[in-house]
Design a protein around this motif. Sequence first.
Motif, PDB file in Angstrom:
ATOM      1  N   ALA A 293       0.858  -1.180   0.000  1.00 15.96           N
ATOM      2  CA  ALA A 293       0.000   0.000   0.000  1.00 15.96           C
ATOM      3  C   ALA A 293       0.897   1.233   0.000  1.00 15.96           C
ATOM      4  CB  ALA A 293      -0.932   0.008   1.200  1.00 15.96           C
ATOM      5  N   GLU A 294       1.656   1.362  -1.074  1.00 12.89           N
ATOM      6  CA  GLU A 294       2.596   2.474  -1.210  1.00 12.89           C
ATOM      7  C   GLU A 294       1.872   3.798  -1.424  1.00 12.89           C
ATOM      8  OE1 GLU A 294       5.697   3.984  -4.664  1.00 12.89           O
ATOM      9  OE2 GLU A 294       5.342   1.836  -4.409  1.00 12.89           O
ATOM     10  N   PHE A 295       0.674   3.727  -2.022  1.00 16.47           N
ATOM     11  CA  PHE A 295      -0.064   4.936  -2.377  1.00 16.47           C
ATOM     12  C   PHE A 295      -1.259   5.145  -1.446  1.00 16.47           C
ATOM     13  CE2 PHE A 295       1.801   3.187  -6.266  1.00 16.47           C
ATOM     14  CZ  PHE A 295       2.519   4.277  -6.735  1.00 16.47           C
ATOM     15  N   ALA A 296      -1.767   6.369  -1.480  1.00 18.31           N
ATOM     16  CA  ALA A 296      -2.938   6.698  -0.669  1.00 18.31           C
ATOM     17  C   ALA A 296      -3.826   7.672  -1.422  1.00 18.31           C
ATOM     18  CB  ALA A 296      -2.521   7.306   0.670  1.00 18.31           C
ATOM     19  N   GLU A 297      -5.097   7.678  -1.045  1.00 22.00           N
ATOM     20  CA  GLU A 297      -6.017   8.736  -1.444  1.00 22.00           C
ATOM     21  C   GLU A 297      -6.054   9.760  -0.323  1.00 22.00           C
ATOM     22  OE1 GLU A 297      -9.804   7.421  -3.697  1.00 22.00           O
ATOM     23  OE2 GLU A 297      -9.370   5.799  -2.288  1.00 22.00           O
ATOM     24  N   LEU A 298      -6.057  11.011  -0.679  1.00 19.40           N
ATOM     25  CA  LEU A 298      -6.159  12.089   0.296  1.00 19.40           C
ATOM     26  C   LEU A 298      -7.447  12.869   0.038  1.00 19.40           C
ATOM     27  CD1 LEU A 298      -2.504  13.532   0.302  1.00 19.40           C
ATOM     28  CD2 LEU A 298      -3.456  11.668   1.677  1.00 19.40           C
ATOM     29  N   PHE A 299      -8.279  13.000   1.059  1.00 17.12           N
ATOM     30  CA  PHE A 299      -9.529  13.746   0.948  1.00 17.12           C
ATOM     31  C   PHE A 299      -9.410  15.021   1.776  1.00 17.12           C
ATOM     32  CE2 PHE A 299     -10.445   9.317   0.180  1.00 17.12           C
ATOM     33  CZ  PHE A 299     -11.327   9.336  -0.890  1.00 17.12           C
ATOM     34  N   PHE A 300      -9.602  16.156   1.126  1.00 20.43           N
ATOM     35  CA  PHE A 300      -9.499  17.462   1.775  1.00 20.43           C
ATOM     36  C   PHE A 300     -10.907  18.016   1.977  1.00 20.43           C
ATOM     37  CE2 PHE A 300      -5.700  16.694  -0.634  1.00 20.43           C
ATOM     38  CZ  PHE A 300      -4.657  17.152   0.164  1.00 20.43           C
ATOM     39  N   ASP A 301     -11.282  18.207   3.217  1.00 16.61           N
ATOM     40  CA  ASP A 301     -12.603  18.735   3.548  1.00 16.61           C
ATOM     41  C   ASP A 301     -12.420  19.864   4.561  1.00 16.61           C
ATOM     42  OD1 ASP A 301     -15.257  19.230   3.967  1.00 16.61           O
ATOM     43  OD2 ASP A 301     -15.677  17.347   5.011  1.00 16.61           O
ATOM     44  N   GLY A 302     -12.187  21.060   4.030  1.00 19.15           N
ATOM     45  CA  GLY A 302     -11.910  22.182   4.910  1.00 19.15           C
ATOM     46  C   GLY A 302     -10.519  22.118   5.514  1.00 19.15           C
ATOM     47  N   ALA A 303      -9.593  21.447   4.842  1.00 20.75           N
ATOM     48  CA  ALA A 303      -8.213  21.393   5.319  1.00 20.75           C
ATOM     49  C   ALA A 303      -7.601  22.792   5.239  1.00 20.75           C
ATOM     50  CB  ALA A 303      -7.397  20.419   4.478  1.00 20.75           C
ATOM     51  N   VAL A 304      -6.644  23.052   6.101  1.00 20.70           N
ATOM     52  CA  VAL A 304      -6.076  24.407   6.164  1.00 20.70           C
ATOM     53  C   VAL A 304      -4.555  24.369   6.101  1.00 20.70           C
ATOM     54  CG1 VAL A 304      -8.029  25.244   7.524  1.00 20.70           C
ATOM     55  CG2 VAL A 304      -5.973  24.434   8.689  1.00 20.70           C
ATOM     56  N   THR A 305      -4.008  25.470   5.622  1.00 21.42           N
ATOM     57  CA  THR A 305      -2.577  25.721   5.721  1.00 21.42           C
ATOM     58  C   THR A 305      -2.376  27.222   5.799  1.00 21.42           C
ATOM     59  OG1 THR A 305      -0.408  25.136   4.834  1.00 21.42           O
ATOM     60  CG2 THR A 305      -2.050  25.890   3.236  1.00 21.42           C
ATOM     61  N   ASP A 306      -1.295  27.655   6.419  1.00 23.28           N
ATOM     62  CA  ASP A 306      -1.054  29.080   6.617  1.00 23.28           C
ATOM     63  C   ASP A 306      -0.995  29.822   5.288  1.00 23.28           C
ATOM     64  OD1 ASP A 306      -0.927  28.600   9.318  1.00 23.28           O
ATOM     65  OD2 ASP A 306       1.264  28.617   9.412  1.00 23.28           O
ATOM     66  N   ALA A 307      -1.400  31.073   5.308  1.00 18.66           N
ATOM     67  CA  ALA A 307      -1.434  31.886   4.093  1.00 18.66           C
ATOM     68  C   ALA A 307      -0.062  32.001   3.445  1.00 18.66           C
ATOM     69  CB  ALA A 307      -1.991  33.272   4.402  1.00 18.66           C
ATOM     70  N   ASP A 308       0.997  31.987   4.259  1.00 17.95           N
ATOM     71  CA  ASP A 308       2.333  32.148   3.690  1.00 17.95           C
ATOM     72  C   ASP A 308       2.961  30.826   3.260  1.00 17.95           C
ATOM     73  OD1 ASP A 308       2.725  31.143   6.192  1.00 17.95           O
ATOM     74  OD2 ASP A 308       3.986  32.785   6.919  1.00 17.95           O
ATOM     75  N   ASN A 309       2.169  29.729   3.290  1.00 21.08           N
ATOM     76  CA  ASN A 309       2.670  28.436   2.807  1.00 21.08           C
ATOM     77  C   ASN A 309       2.356  28.246   1.335  1.00 21.08           C
ATOM     78  OD1 ASN A 309       3.774  27.716   5.223  1.00 21.08           O
ATOM     79  ND2 ASN A 309       2.098  26.380   5.854  1.00 21.08           N
ATOM     80  N   ILE A 310       2.415  29.315   0.576  1.00 23.65           N
ATOM     81  CA  ILE A 310       2.236  29.266  -0.864  1.00 23.65           C
ATOM     82  C   ILE A 310       3.591  29.498  -1.507  1.00 23.65           C
ATOM     83  CG2 ILE A 310       1.551  31.716  -0.833  1.00 23.65           C
ATOM     84  CD1 ILE A 310       0.082  31.271  -3.449  1.00 23.65           C
ATOM     85  N   VAL A 311       3.933  28.668  -2.487  1.00 27.23           N
ATOM     86  CA  VAL A 311       5.175  28.855  -3.237  1.00 27.23           C
ATOM     87  C   VAL A 311       4.838  29.638  -4.492  1.00 27.23           C
ATOM     88  CG1 VAL A 311       7.121  27.732  -4.371  1.00 27.23           C
ATOM     89  CG2 VAL A 311       6.108  26.711  -2.328  1.00 27.23           C
ATOM     90  N   GLY A 312       5.512  30.746  -4.701  1.00 27.00           N
ATOM     91  CA  GLY A 312       5.150  31.631  -5.787  1.00 27.00           C
ATOM     92  C   GLY A 312       3.918  32.433  -5.421  1.00 27.00           C
ATOM     93  N   ALA A 313       3.160  32.841  -6.423  1.00 20.97           N
ATOM     94  CA  ALA A 313       1.967  33.656  -6.213  1.00 20.97           C
ATOM     95  C   ALA A 313       0.749  32.906  -6.735  1.00 20.97           C
ATOM     96  CB  ALA A 313       2.114  34.996  -6.949  1.00 20.97           C
TER      97      ALA A 313
END
Length: 384
Positions: free
Chosen positions: A203-223
């Motif tokens: 089981a090397e792979f996984a499905e990821l489900f994002f439901d209102g997941a969050v990350t900081d505003a400055d965790n963006i690479v580029g614009a």
Amino acid sequence: MSGLREEARAWLSQALDGPFADIRGIADLSSEYDRRKQWELALGEAGLGAVGWPVEHGGRGATIAEQVAVAEEYARLHAPPRIAHVGVELAGPTIIAFGTEAQKAKFLPGIVSGRELWAQGYSEPNAGSDLANVRTKARLEGDRWIIDGQKIWTSLGMIADWAFVVARSEEGSRGPKGLVYLLVPLDQPGIVRRPIRQMTGEAEFAELFFDGAVTDADNIVGAPGQGWQIAMATLGFERGVSTVVQQMHFANELAALIRLARANGADRDPSLRRRIADAWIGLEVMRHGLVRTLSDEATEELGEEALTSKLYWSRWHRDLGDLAMDVQGLAGEVAEGEHYRFNQLTHMHLASRADTIYAGSSQIQRNLIAERGLGLPREPRGEL
């Protein structure tokens, strides 16, 4: 022999003959996670976790030739495939090239030391090789991004600490426009991980489900809107020195196949002898192509010849898997042990079925060769 090659050979030999002998020769990515994490920490402590990174970011500033030398020793001594690969070869170089100074200080130490593992949040149920069709959405609310959607075929998604996620941040945008490249912590209530069981039993792979997941505003690479360009740059790093280790593992697999053919008499079959010779020739062609691709150290960009490498090695490895089954005969179809594990060559055959699909299917690679390499006109696409 270069000093760094000597250092890597000495340390790897001592570690794999001693405290890490139990994981030497492991071929998959989904077993012995605790020991593999200890291995990554040990590599980081020895200064061998990311030798190609700049010294100021925890690397060794190794030249291309030195990186190739270390990779060759790693594979030659049958060290286990690295579970830190995505962080070291993809996330880290992307952050070094495009990240802010704050992002470099925040993320790079954890990657180079082996403390934090990364996953790649690209593919979706309707956006595999056609990455521009991603539908996962991200919206900025105050000081954080809110993410909704699904990613699939996420390598090591069950154990990774972080993922770089390509999402659509501009409402109504289509194709490569309006995308964002986010660095997202995976251990949070807004994310559900589900393992994907493969036909190899792993089981090397996984499905990821994002439901209102969050990350900081400055965790963006580029614009915002630059997600496509950053994502393509990340894939460029994937075609670099990291492929050296892959080719060395291919060489180990071919050597094991030849040993078996000599032992069970398959080498006396003229057809199999010819196919084994063809496989050896193909591996040599691959090696020379890689040297040509990496020969210009004056630029960080890979040449147009790199566009052909994925198409070539994936077909070669798939054919090697078929050859492995023919050399083994009926013995290759027998699984053993409590979890019915196949042997190394059968495992390679099963895993190689996906080679022409993941990291860009063969059809997509041919389009890239035509459009970017040969300059042919882009095929018109109708509305979805």
